[in-house]
Design a protein around this motif. Structure first.
Motif, mmCIF file in Angstrom:
data_model
loop_
_atom_site.group_PDB
_atom_site.id
_atom_site.type_symbol
_atom_site.label_atom_id
_atom_site.label_comp_id
_atom_site.label_asym_id
_atom_site.label_seq_id
_atom_site.Cartn_x
_atom_site.Cartn_y
_atom_site.Cartn_z
ATOM 1 N N GLY A 237 0.795 -1.231 0.000
ATOM 2 C CA GLY A 237 0.000 0.000 0.000
ATOM 3 C C GLY A 237 0.824 1.275 0.000
ATOM 4 N N ALA A 238 2.128 1.162 0.285
ATOM 5 C CA ALA A 238 2.984 2.361 0.242
ATOM 6 C C ALA A 238 3.654 2.521 -1.122
ATOM 7 N N GLY A 239 3.422 1.568 -2.028
ATOM 8 C CA GLY A 239 4.055 1.630 -3.350
ATOM 9 C C GLY A 239 3.302 2.560 -4.289
ATOM 10 N N TYR A 240 3.695 2.515 -5.540
ATOM 11 C CA TYR A 240 3.172 3.462 -6.542
ATOM 12 C C TYR A 240 1.651 3.324 -6.714
ATOM 13 N N ILE A 241 1.191 2.178 -7.162
ATOM 14 C CA ILE A 241 -0.247 2.040 -7.433
ATOM 15 C C ILE A 241 -1.016 1.904 -6.114
ATOM 16 N N GLY A 242 -0.390 1.231 -5.130
ATOM 17 C CA GLY A 242 -1.040 1.068 -3.829
ATOM 18 C C GLY A 242 -1.349 2.405 -3.166
ATOM 19 N N SER A 243 -0.406 3.342 -3.206
ATOM 20 C CA SER A 243 -0.635 4.619 -2.517
ATOM 21 C C SER A 243 -1.748 5.408 -3.209
ATOM 22 N N HIS A 244 -1.792 5.356 -4.529
ATOM 23 C CA HIS A 244 -2.880 6.061 -5.227
ATOM 24 C C HIS A 244 -4.230 5.398 -4.949
ATOM 25 N N THR A 245 -4.219 4.080 -4.814
ATOM 26 C CA THR A 245 -5.472 3.384 -4.490
ATOM 27 C C THR A 245 -5.904 3.714 -3.062
ATOM 28 N N ALA A 246 -4.929 3.841 -2.165
ATOM 29 C CA ALA A 246 -5.265 4.249 -0.788
ATOM 30 C C ALA A 246 -5.988 5.596 -0.814
ATOM 31 N N ALA A 247 -5.486 6.511 -1.631
ATOM 32 C CA ALA A 247 -6.122 7.838 -1.721
ATOM 33 C C ALA A 247 -7.518 7.727 -2.325
ATOM 34 N N ALA A 248 -7.665 6.891 -3.351
ATOM 35 C CA ALA A 248 -8.981 6.743 -3.993
ATOM 36 C C ALA A 248 -9.992 6.114 -3.034
ATOM 37 N N LEU A 249 -9.552 5.120 -2.270
ATOM 38 C CA LEU A 249 -10.455 4.474 -1.310
ATOM 39 C C LEU A 249 -10.876 5.467 -0.232
ATOM 40 N N ALA A 250 -9.898 6.240 0.268
ATOM 41 C CA ALA A 250 -10.217 7.223 1.316
ATOM 42 C C ALA A 250 -11.223 8.238 0.784
ATOM 43 N N ALA A 251 -11.044 8.653 -0.477
ATOM 44 C CA ALA A 251 -11.959 9.646 -1.067
ATOM 45 C C ALA A 251 -13.370 9.088 -1.181
ATOM 46 N N ARG A 252 -13.504 7.764 -1.262
ATOM 47 C CA ARG A 252 -14.835 7.151 -1.340
ATOM 48 C C ARG A 252 -15.326 6.689 0.035
ATOM 49 N N GLY A 253 -14.635 7.130 1.096
ATOM 50 C CA GLY A 253 -15.133 6.887 2.451
ATOM 51 C C GLY A 253 -14.706 5.576 3.076
ATOM 52 N N HIS A 254 -13.746 4.882 2.459
ATOM 53 C CA HIS A 254 -13.277 3.624 3.030
ATOM 54 C C HIS A 254 -12.076 3.861 3.945
ATOM 55 N N GLN A 255 -11.888 2.927 4.882
ATOM 56 C CA GLN A 255 -10.735 2.968 5.791
ATOM 57 C C GLN A 255 -9.633 2.093 5.218
ATOM 58 N N VAL A 256 -8.405 2.585 5.250
ATOM 59 C CA VAL A 256 -7.289 1.863 4.639
ATOM 60 C C VAL A 256 -6.273 1.451 5.709
ATOM 61 N N VAL A 257 -5.809 0.210 5.594
ATOM 62 C CA VAL A 257 -4.696 -0.291 6.406
ATOM 63 C C VAL A 257 -3.567 -0.637 5.438
ATOM 64 N N ILE A 258 -2.390 -0.097 5.693
ATOM 65 C CA ILE A 258 -1.248 -0.334 4.791
ATOM 66 C C ILE A 258 -0.359 -1.438 5.362
ATOM 67 N N PHE A 259 -0.087 -2.440 4.524
ATOM 68 C CA PHE A 259 0.821 -3.527 4.910
ATOM 69 C C PHE A 259 1.930 -3.521 3.868
ATOM 70 N N ASP A 260 3.155 -3.205 4.279
ATOM 71 C CA ASP A 260 4.240 -3.039 3.296
ATOM 72 C C ASP A 260 5.565 -3.286 4.006
ATOM 73 N N ASN A 261 6.495 -3.925 3.315
ATOM 74 C CA ASN A 261 7.826 -4.100 3.930
ATOM 75 C C ASN A 261 8.785 -2.973 3.536
ATOM 76 N N PHE A 262 8.307 -2.026 2.780
ATOM 77 C CA PHE A 262 9.070 -0.842 2.351
ATOM 78 C C PHE A 262 10.323 -1.209 1.547
ATOM 79 N N ALA A 263 10.297 -2.395 0.934
ATOM 80 C CA ALA A 263 11.426 -2.778 0.080
ATOM 81 C C ALA A 263 11.505 -1.851 -1.124
ATOM 82 N N ASN A 264 10.358 -1.360 -1.590
ATOM 83 C CA ASN A 264 10.366 -0.457 -2.750
ATOM 84 C C ASN A 264 9.407 0.706 -2.529
ATOM 85 N N ALA A 265 9.465 1.251 -1.320
ATOM 86 C CA ALA A 265 8.581 2.393 -1.032
ATOM 87 C C ALA A 265 9.313 3.359 -0.117
#
Ligand SMILES: NC(=O)c1ccc[n+]([C@@H]2O[C@H](COP(=O)([O-])OP(=O)(O)OC[C@H]3O[C@@H](n4cnc5c(N)ncnc54)[C@H](O)[C@@H]3O)[C@@H](O)[C@H]2O)c1
Length: 337
Positions: free
Chosen positions: A8-36
């Motif tokens: 969720g901290a990656g390229y497409i994941g982070s934009h999807t997190a923003a889109a979900l939040a804009a539609r009223g959903h709650q987001v939990v990010i699970f990422d090892n930050f290998a590429n974020a």
């Protein structure tokens, strides 16, 4: 809904997190930050006003995923976490089998243990290999051209099998064409490590002066101007598609496999031209030999996504260029954008 985003901290994941939040959903990010980048969750909070819990762990760590899903009970998982470089996958197949295939199996095991039975998965148009023709429909044959593509196909099959046998209640395999662009706020975007593999990040780095010119790999393809044709899709449109696909499969308890593209083919030279027009920056070009394995032309037929969950891309190539540049310029400290 509450949704966990692996990667969720990656390229497409982070934009999807923003889109979900804009539609009223709650987001939990699970990422090892290998590429974020570490500051992505803070940037997302600035952008969305939502403080998203962050679990820093590897999807192959079943107890860690189960613990995360127990701490934050979710309605569904969107699974982005993977390695994605074709060349690297050919150099180290076992690494890709492990991260992508074993990683997905471990994630599915953890979801089963925690009682989470809905998933949206990041697949790719790479599963079509060298298609016989374009536009590409979802029932075109799948073909493996490289290790990365094989892992995507296996991961899709795993998810379809679990849906078919009732182990998953709802699933979406989303086959992305060529994601580019960045959020117009320039708060999130793509930060490739090292030399970019993809065209748009390379173009933006030429525009900042970080690279001297763009290599155009082949100008003798059977396309209108001889350069390769792809279906570029703005990451903001792509992110929106995840939210709509998720809402659809959850509401209807169904499983789907759909293309996400604009349906428009754009050549390398057309993209460069659009970039120069949108940004006022000149991109020096050097024509180089074709790269082995590159397909001359492919683009989606995206009609199924529209018919199934009412999505179609809204942003055009100029929007993609402008937003990619705004992001890259802000990273490079260039202020005349
Ligand atoms: N970007 C593209 O052009 C493209 C095209 C088609 C499909 N995809 C797929 O979309 C997904 C997301 O791509 P992206 O461009 O956002 O890539 P990305 O590298 O920016 O995002 C992936 C994220 O997953 C994390 N991650 C990787 N391995 C992990 C692991 N084992 N455990 C936990 N986290 C892990 C990384 O740190 C990163 O934040 C990938 O599955 C990719 O294959 C991408």
């Amino acid at each position: 809904m509450r949704v966990m985003l692996t990667g969720g901290a990656g390229y497409i994941g982070s934009h999807t997190a923003a889109a979900l939040a804009a539609r009223g959903h709650q987001v939990v990010i699970f990422d090892n930050f290998a590429n974020a980048e570490r500051d992505v969750p803070a940037r997302l909070e600035r952008l969305t006003g939502q403080k998203m819990p962050v679990i820093e762990a590897d999807i192959r760590d079943v107890p860690a995923v189960v613990a995360a899903l127990r701490e934050y009970p979710v309605d569904a998982v969107i699974h982005f976490a993977a390695l994605k470089a074709v060349g690297e996958s050919e150099a180290d197949p076992l690494l890709y089998y492990d991260m992508n295939i074993i990683g997905t199996i471990r994630l599915l095991q953890a979801m089963q243990q925690a009682g989470v039975a809905r998933i949206v998965f990041s697949s790719s148009a790479t599963v079509y290999g060298q298609p016989d023709s374009s536009p590409i429909l979802e029932d075109f044959p799948t073909r493996v051209e490289n290790i990365y593509g094989r892992t995507k196909l296996v991961m899709e099959d795993l998810i379809r099998d679990l849906a078919r046998t009732g182990k998953l209640a709802a699933a979406a395999n989303l086959r992305y064409f060529n994601p580019v662009g960045a959020h117009p706020s320039a708060l999130i975007g793509e930060t490739p490590r090292g030399v970019p593999n993809n065209l748009m990040p390379y173009v933006t780095q030429v525009a900042t002066g970080a690279r001297p010119h763009l290599n155009v790999f082949g100008n003798d393809y059977a396309t209108p101007d001889g350069t390769g044709v792809r279906d570029y899709i703005h990451v903001v449109d792509l992110a929106e598609a995840h939210a709509l696909a998720l809402e659809h499969i959850v509401a209807n308890n169904v499983s789907i496999t759909v293309n996400l593209g604009t349906g428009e083919g754009t050549s390398v030279l057309q993209l460069v031209q659009a970039f120069e027009t949108a940004t006022g920056r000149k991109i020096p070009l050097v024509i180089a030999p074709r790269r082995p394995g590159d397909v001359s032309s492919y683009y989606a037929n995206p009609a199924l996504a529209e018919a199934t969950f009412g999505w179609r891309a809204k942003l055009n190539v100029e929007d993609m260029c402008r937003d990619s540049w705004r992001w890259q310029a802000s990273r490079a400290g260039i202020n005349d954008v």
